[in-house]
Design a protein around this motif. Sequence first.
Motif, mmCIF file in Angstrom:
data_model
loop_
_atom_site.group_PDB
_atom_site.id
_atom_site.type_symbol
_atom_site.label_atom_id
_atom_site.label_comp_id
_atom_site.label_asym_id
_atom_site.label_seq_id
_atom_site.Cartn_x
_atom_site.Cartn_y
_atom_site.Cartn_z
ATOM 1 N N THR A 2 0.834 -1.195 0.000
ATOM 2 C CA THR A 2 0.000 0.000 0.000
ATOM 3 C C THR A 2 0.869 1.245 0.000
ATOM 4 N N PRO A 3 0.407 2.284 -0.703
ATOM 5 C CA PRO A 3 1.138 3.543 -0.639
ATOM 6 C C PRO A 3 1.169 4.071 0.784
ATOM 7 N N GLY A 4 2.152 4.898 1.073
ATOM 8 C CA GLY A 4 2.288 5.424 2.426
ATOM 9 C C GLY A 4 1.117 6.289 2.843
ATOM 10 N N ARG A 9 -3.737 11.258 -2.090
ATOM 11 C CA ARG A 9 -4.883 10.666 -2.779
ATOM 12 C C ARG A 9 -5.787 9.911 -1.810
ATOM 13 N N ILE A 10 -5.213 9.395 -0.734
ATOM 14 C CA ILE A 10 -6.017 8.674 0.260
ATOM 15 C C ILE A 10 -7.038 9.610 0.888
ATOM 16 N N GLU A 11 -6.599 10.781 1.296
ATOM 17 C CA GLU A 11 -7.506 11.737 1.922
ATOM 18 C C GLU A 11 -8.566 12.220 0.935
ATOM 19 N N HIS A 80 -5.317 1.613 4.904
ATOM 20 C CA HIS A 80 -5.369 0.253 4.368
ATOM 21 C C HIS A 80 -6.373 0.146 3.218
ATOM 22 N N LEU A 81 -7.590 0.625 3.444
ATOM 23 C CA LEU A 81 -8.647 0.487 2.441
ATOM 24 C C LEU A 81 -8.309 1.203 1.137
ATOM 25 N N TYR A 82 -7.970 2.466 1.244
ATOM 26 C CA TYR A 82 -7.690 3.233 0.035
ATOM 27 C C TYR A 82 -6.296 2.945 -0.502
ATOM 28 N N GLY A 83 -5.396 2.534 0.363
ATOM 29 C CA GLY A 83 -4.061 2.161 -0.090
ATOM 30 C C GLY A 83 -4.106 0.982 -1.042
ATOM 31 N N LEU A 84 -4.965 0.006 -0.729
ATOM 32 C CA LEU A 84 -5.130 -1.134 -1.639
ATOM 33 C C LEU A 84 -5.691 -0.687 -2.976
#
Length: 97
Positions: A2-4, A9-11, A80-84
Amino acid sequence: MTPGSEDPRIEVMYRRDRAWAFVAIVVLWLTLLFVFFEVLPNTGSSGVTIALVIAAGLVLLFNTASIFALVRHYHEDKVHLYGLDLHYIDEMKKSKR
């Protein structure tokens, strides 16, 4: 994999999902209120009206609570969710090049 957690982009993805969740709640409330007031003149008895109020109230209560729980869970586990999601989006972009 997963990206850090510093990936902006996660937010962005979390905020977009949170906004759509709240839009869904508002649409649900407006739809049920509209249907209730449209059906109300045709109920015939106070017993039916009470049953409609209780049923609509329970639907609104449980659906609103579930959306808030979903948003809370997404907030707690968004890396975790958005990193995947981002991992696989990045992989798809790489494979298209």
